[in-house]
Design a protein around this motif. Structure first.
Motif, PDB file in Angstrom:
ATOM      1  N   LEU A 379     -10.190  84.315  15.851  1.00 43.24           N
ATOM      2  CA  LEU A 379      -9.989  83.367  17.116  1.00 43.24           C
ATOM      3  C   LEU A 379      -8.960  82.320  17.000  1.00 43.24           C
ATOM      4  N   THR A 380      -8.795  81.522  16.061  1.00 46.43           N
ATOM      5  CA  THR A 380      -7.560  80.541  15.758  1.00 46.43           C
ATOM      6  C   THR A 380      -6.702  81.185  15.795  1.00 46.43           C
ATOM      7  N   ALA A 381      -6.241  82.319  15.370  1.00 45.46           N
ATOM      8  CA  ALA A 381      -4.875  83.089  15.362  1.00 45.46           C
ATOM      9  C   ALA A 381      -4.644  83.264  16.695  1.00 45.46           C
ATOM     10  N   VAL A 382      -5.448  83.731  17.549  1.00 45.27           N
ATOM     11  CA  VAL A 382      -5.111  84.143  19.067  1.00 45.27           C
ATOM     12  C   VAL A 382      -4.722  82.986  19.696  1.00 45.27           C
ATOM     13  N   ARG A 383      -5.725  81.869  19.457  1.00 44.66           N
ATOM     14  CA  ARG A 383      -5.488  80.531  20.104  1.00 44.66           C
ATOM     15  C   ARG A 383      -4.125  79.892  19.786  1.00 44.66           C
ATOM     16  N   ASP A 384      -3.765  79.987  18.495  1.00 51.80           N
ATOM     17  CA  ASP A 384      -2.426  79.353  18.030  1.00 51.80           C
ATOM     18  C   ASP A 384      -1.207  80.370  18.565  1.00 51.80           C
ATOM     19  N   LEU A 386      -1.123  82.006  21.567  1.00 49.35           N
ATOM     20  CA  LEU A 386      -0.953  81.789  23.158  1.00 49.35           C
ATOM     21  C   LEU A 386      -0.605  80.577  23.502  1.00 49.35           C
ATOM     22  N   PRO A 387       0.517  80.778  24.364  1.00 47.13           N
ATOM     23  CA  PRO A 387       1.373  79.474  24.937  1.00 47.13           C
ATOM     24  C   PRO A 387       0.091  78.596  25.834  1.00 47.13           C
ATOM     25  N   ASP A 388       0.112  77.193  25.825  1.00 43.80           N
ATOM     26  CA  ASP A 388      -0.937  76.756  26.543  1.00 43.80           C
ATOM     27  C   ASP A 388      -0.796  77.171  28.057  1.00 43.80           C
ATOM     28  N   GLU A 389       0.299  77.423  28.661  1.00 38.94           N
ATOM     29  CA  GLU A 389       0.506  77.656  29.866  1.00 38.94           C
ATOM     30  C   GLU A 389      -0.083  79.130  30.208  1.00 38.94           C
ATOM     31  N   ALA A 390      -0.220  79.895  29.407  1.00 41.43           N
ATOM     32  CA  ALA A 390      -0.461  81.401  29.512  1.00 41.43           C
ATOM     33  C   ALA A 390      -2.169  81.523  29.681  1.00 41.43           C
ATOM     34  N   PRO A 391      -2.606  82.377  30.650  1.00 42.05           N
ATOM     35  CA  PRO A 391      -4.000  82.398  30.778  1.00 42.05           C
ATOM     36  C   PRO A 391      -4.565  83.553  30.115  1.00 42.05           C
ATOM     37  N   ALA A 392      -5.821  83.540  29.638  1.00 40.35           N
ATOM     38  CA  ALA A 392      -6.448  84.386  28.685  1.00 40.35           C
ATOM     39  C   ALA A 392      -7.745  85.164  29.378  1.00 40.35           C
ATOM     40  N   PHE A 393      -7.664  86.485  29.402  1.00 40.35           N
ATOM     41  CA  PHE A 393      -8.561  87.468  30.149  1.00 40.35           C
ATOM     42  C   PHE A 393      -9.339  88.020  28.977  1.00 40.35           C
ATOM     43  N   PHE A 394     -10.804  87.838  29.070  1.00 37.97           N
ATOM     44  CA  PHE A 394     -11.699  88.600  27.723  1.00 37.97           C
ATOM     45  C   PHE A 394     -12.598  89.445  28.352  1.00 37.97           C
ATOM     46  N   ASP A 408     -10.592  76.779  22.977  1.00 39.91           N
ATOM     47  CA  ASP A 408     -10.258  75.532  23.629  1.00 39.91           C
ATOM     48  C   ASP A 408      -9.468  75.966  24.700  1.00 39.91           C
ATOM     49  N   ALA A 409      -9.953  75.528  25.947  1.00 42.58           N
ATOM     50  CA  ALA A 409      -9.142  75.778  27.196  1.00 42.58           C
ATOM     51  C   ALA A 409      -8.501  74.793  27.765  1.00 42.58           C
ATOM     52  N   ARG A 410      -7.280  74.613  27.366  1.00 43.30           N
ATOM     53  CA  ARG A 410      -6.614  73.452  27.756  1.00 43.30           C
ATOM     54  C   ARG A 410      -6.183  73.014  29.155  1.00 43.30           C
ATOM     55  N   ARG A 411      -6.602  73.953  30.119  1.00 45.86           N
ATOM     56  CA  ARG A 411      -6.459  73.875  31.386  1.00 45.86           C
ATOM     57  C   ARG A 411      -7.459  74.595  32.224  1.00 45.86           C
ATOM     58  N   THR A 525      -2.728  92.911  11.343  1.00 47.77           N
ATOM     59  CA  THR A 525      -4.215  92.699  10.441  1.00 47.77           C
ATOM     60  C   THR A 525      -4.542  91.241  10.666  1.00 47.77           C
ATOM     61  N   PRO A 526      -5.701  90.822  10.379  1.00 50.28           N
ATOM     62  CA  PRO A 526      -6.132  89.422  10.418  1.00 50.28           C
ATOM     63  C   PRO A 526      -5.030  88.286  10.075  1.00 50.28           C
ATOM     64  N   GLU A 527      -4.327  88.658   8.912  1.00 48.84           N
ATOM     65  CA  GLU A 527      -3.276  87.771   8.161  1.00 48.84           C
ATOM     66  C   GLU A 527      -2.178  87.843   9.105  1.00 48.84           C
ATOM     67  N   ARG A 528      -1.849  88.731   9.863  1.00 50.39           N
ATOM     68  CA  ARG A 528      -0.320  89.016  10.423  1.00 50.39           C
ATOM     69  C   ARG A 528      -0.693  88.758  11.960  1.00 50.39           C
ATOM     70  N   LEU A 529      -1.965  88.574  12.470  1.00 51.22           N
ATOM     71  CA  LEU A 529      -2.336  88.607  13.956  1.00 51.22           C
ATOM     72  C   LEU A 529      -1.685  87.516  14.445  1.00 51.22           C
ATOM     73  N   ALA A 530      -1.480  86.331  14.253  1.00 55.01           N
ATOM     74  CA  ALA A 530      -1.095  85.118  14.910  1.00 55.01           C
ATOM     75  C   ALA A 530       0.564  85.442  15.054  1.00 55.01           C
ATOM     76  N   LYS A 531       1.408  86.029  14.014  1.00 51.11           N
ATOM     77  CA  LYS A 531       2.796  86.141  14.222  1.00 51.11           C
ATOM     78  C   LYS A 531       2.955  87.501  15.243  1.00 51.11           C
ATOM     79  N   ASP A 532       2.097  88.595  14.739  1.00 50.40           N
ATOM     80  CA  ASP A 532       2.544  89.794  15.846  1.00 50.40           C
ATOM     81  C   ASP A 532       2.079  89.454  17.301  1.00 50.40           C
ATOM     82  N   LEU A 533       0.972  88.743  17.439  1.00 51.10           N
ATOM     83  CA  LEU A 533       0.690  88.483  19.008  1.00 51.10           C
ATOM     84  C   LEU A 533       1.728  87.469  19.442  1.00 51.10           C
ATOM     85  N   ALA A 534       2.257  86.510  18.922  1.00 49.35           N
ATOM     86  CA  ALA A 534       3.043  85.450  19.412  1.00 49.35           C
ATOM     87  C   ALA A 534       4.352  86.115  19.872  1.00 49.35           C
ATOM     88  N   ALA A 535       4.544  86.981  18.844  1.00 49.81           N
ATOM     89  CA  ALA A 535       5.828  87.892  19.010  1.00 49.81           C
ATOM     90  C   ALA A 535       5.916  89.021  20.318  1.00 49.81           C
TER      91      ALA A 535
END
Length: 564
Positions: A379-384, A386-394, A408-411, A525-535
């Motif tokens: 969950l931390t990797a996904v939040r990190d 995602l840009p703050d201005e981008a909405p997320a749908f679950f 942490d919904a910042r908007r 993978t969980p270890e690469r998730l933040a990098k792959d998702l950000a890309a």
């Protein structure tokens, strides 16, 4: 001169105007710039008129997904989303999406065709798609039903439906128009002057005065903020009132972003935790704003308040529907503004902030003691990423359930889910609708990315819409958490019955499947998730990220659920 179209239908002259033109002209006059939906045989006159209009069109592949896309569009725009559907099977397939819009107070205007007028009235004429009473299938779901039976009735019916959708509480509405009315030539002038002006529900002065007196006299006030605060754009008023009262604030899952996550008075959204329930129960005056105190917001109905409840709700049907309260039927922002003017400023002695900090410490210690490092890491990797201005749908998936409490919904409105009605398959089509809403100029240039999160079971509901994403080059990144089945149902059944039945699923290779649609995809993978998702989020157009992982929920704190 008329020619003969498919199946012998008359093809009208292009120089004339028809009932379908009145529909699209009415929508344009009311402020629409887009419509979503699917064509069908009885609705072809409507889609023919759409081709002559300035309206942008997002075509989905399945009607239920089109309904979810309209829902996502409306949530991001904060206004009506027109949804065009055909008769019978096409209309009925949208019902689950309209139920979500109703439960979450989302203004979707569904416009369906009908069989020709000669077949209406239960005469059983044997038309294709014929139902004895199509409207009956929708009356228990939508706010209102509108049925123009001649071309001259169409503008007024569309305006009435638009106004109904935006009258508080927001919600879906239903318009159905017979095929012959859509195809009929009309001499009604082009629609230009059409108004729909829903009125905000003003708080009554005597109710505000009494609520202010109760809050001013309280020793341990607290606030529970729901989705009504977000829809009313009442976040600033909520923050001001909380600071005046020195009252800790919890947000419901639908109210995320209504109050700053890291504010010293924030209780965040840990509503499925007994510590939060107990703090709200202990308040001598609990102000509930924009929430009906339903199942999830009351920790599965274990909430048993010991003090007084003041409830502000724009939906009169939700006032005191679950707990006795001093009820104020009003728009959340207007009522909060009035209370801000009426309550005195309390001294900042630090006690309320200490209560909030103490609660969050208790919650953190409880979660940290359950061996859930993988879930928190993901969950931390996904939040990190995602840009703050981008909405997320679950979707209704374990990572989504974690997000209800921990995201942490910042908007306001930055996190959306299907927790209103709880149906599968919401996230991806809703995210497509949101992406369409965020790019109103139609140039294809992404204003900001959108994230959708599904499990593999929920993803199977929406795979056809990969074609929609590719066709329109929509900047939606789809994170699919693949655990080989309906993960939360597997967990529920195993915990309750000792074994799971019907929860294990065969599924495709999601990466190769996405690539077959021309959508870039990667397994992570969980270890690469933040990098792959950000890309993926940074790249133009649609993308898919697949995470094979079996996640667990944190332990519940509620006991047996009492009867409603």
């Amino acid at each position: 001169m008329n020619t003969t179209g498919p199946r012998g239908n008359a093809t009208p002259s292009r120089a004339a105007r028809f009932g379908g033109d009145l529909v699209v002209e009415s929508l344009t006059a009311l402020g629409a710039d887009s419509v979503l939906g699917l064509p069908g045989q009885h609705a072809l006159g409507l889609f023919d008129a759409l081709g002559r209009s300035r309206l942008r069109y997002l075509g989905l592949r399945v009607e239920n997904n089109a309904g979810f896309a309209a829902d996502g569009f409306a949530r991001l725009r904060g206004t009506v989303a027109p949804l065009l559907l055909s008769t019978g099977p096409g209309a009925l397939t949208s019902l689950a999406a309209l139920q979500e819009a109703a439960a979450a107070s989302v203004p979707v205007l569904a416009i369906s065709s009908q069989i020709p007028s000669a077949g209406l009235g239960g005469r059983r004429c044997g038309y294709l798609h014929e139902l004895v009473d199509q409207q009956a299938s929708f009356r228990d779901v939508v706010k209102s039903v509108h049925t123009p039976r001649s071309a001259s009735q169409i503008p007024s019916a569309i305006a009435a439906a638009w106004e109904s959708a935006l009258a508080v509480p927001y919600g879906p509405v239903w318009v159905e128009i017979p095929q012959d009315v859509l195809l009929a030539p009309t001499e009604v002038p082009p629609v230009r002057d059409l108004r729909a002006e829903p009125r905000a529900v003003q708080p009554r002065a005597e109710l505000v005065a009494e609520a202010a007196a109760l809050l001013a006299a309280s020793e341990r006030p607290a606030i529970l903020a729901g989705g009504g605060v977000v829809r009313a754009e009442g976040g600033e008023q909520l923050r001001e009132l909380a600071e005046l009262l020195r009252a800790p604030v919890a947000c419901t899952f639908g109210g995320k972003g209504a109050f700053p996550w890291e504010h010293p008075l924030s209780l965040q959204s840990w509503l499925e935790d007994r510590h939060t329930t107990e703090l709200l129960e202990d308040a001598d005056v609990l102000l509930v704003v924009g929430s009906g105190l339903g199942e999830l917001s009351t920790n599965y109905r274990t909430f048993a308040p010991r003090g007084r409840i003041v409830q502000i709700e724009a939906d009169a049907g939700k006032l005191e529907s679950n707990h006795p309260a001093f009820g104020i039927h009003a728009d959340a922002a207007l009522a909060l503004s009035a209370l801000c003017r009426a309550v005195p400023q309390r001294p900042a002695d630090g006690r309320a902030e200490a209560r909030a900090a103490g609660l969050l410490k208790q919650v953190r210690e409880r979660i940290d003691g359950q061996g859930l490092e993988l879930e928190q890491q993901i969950l931390t990797a996904v939040r990190d990423a995602l840009p703050d201005e981008a909405p997320a749908f679950f979707d209704m998936t374990i990572l989504g359930y974690w997000a209800w409490s921990a995201w942490d919904a910042r908007r306001p409105g930055a996190m959306q889910s299907a927790q209103g009605a709880g149906g599968l398959g919401y996230a991806y089509p809703a995210a497509l609708g949101a992406a369409w809403a965020l790019n109103p100029d139609g140039t294809g240039a992404a204003q900001r990315p959108v994230l959708a999160v599904s499990g593999d079971g929920g993803a199977m509901y929406s795979l056809a819409e990969l074609a929609t994403a590719r066709q329109h080059d929509l900047p939606v990144t789809w994170l699919i958490v693949d655990d080989g089945g309906y993960g939360i149902l597997r967990e529920y059944m195993t915990d309750s019955f000792g074994a799971a039945v019907g929860t294990e699923l065969a599924r495709p290779d999601f990466v190769r499947l996405a690539e077959s649609f021309g959508v870039p995809a990667v397994a992570t993978t969980p270890e690469r998730l933040a990098k792959d998702l950000a890309a993926a989020l940074a790249a133009p157009g649609p993308s898919v990220v697949v995470l094979p992982a079996t996640l667990r929920m944190f332990a519940p704190t509620h006991l047996d659920e009492p009867d409603c």
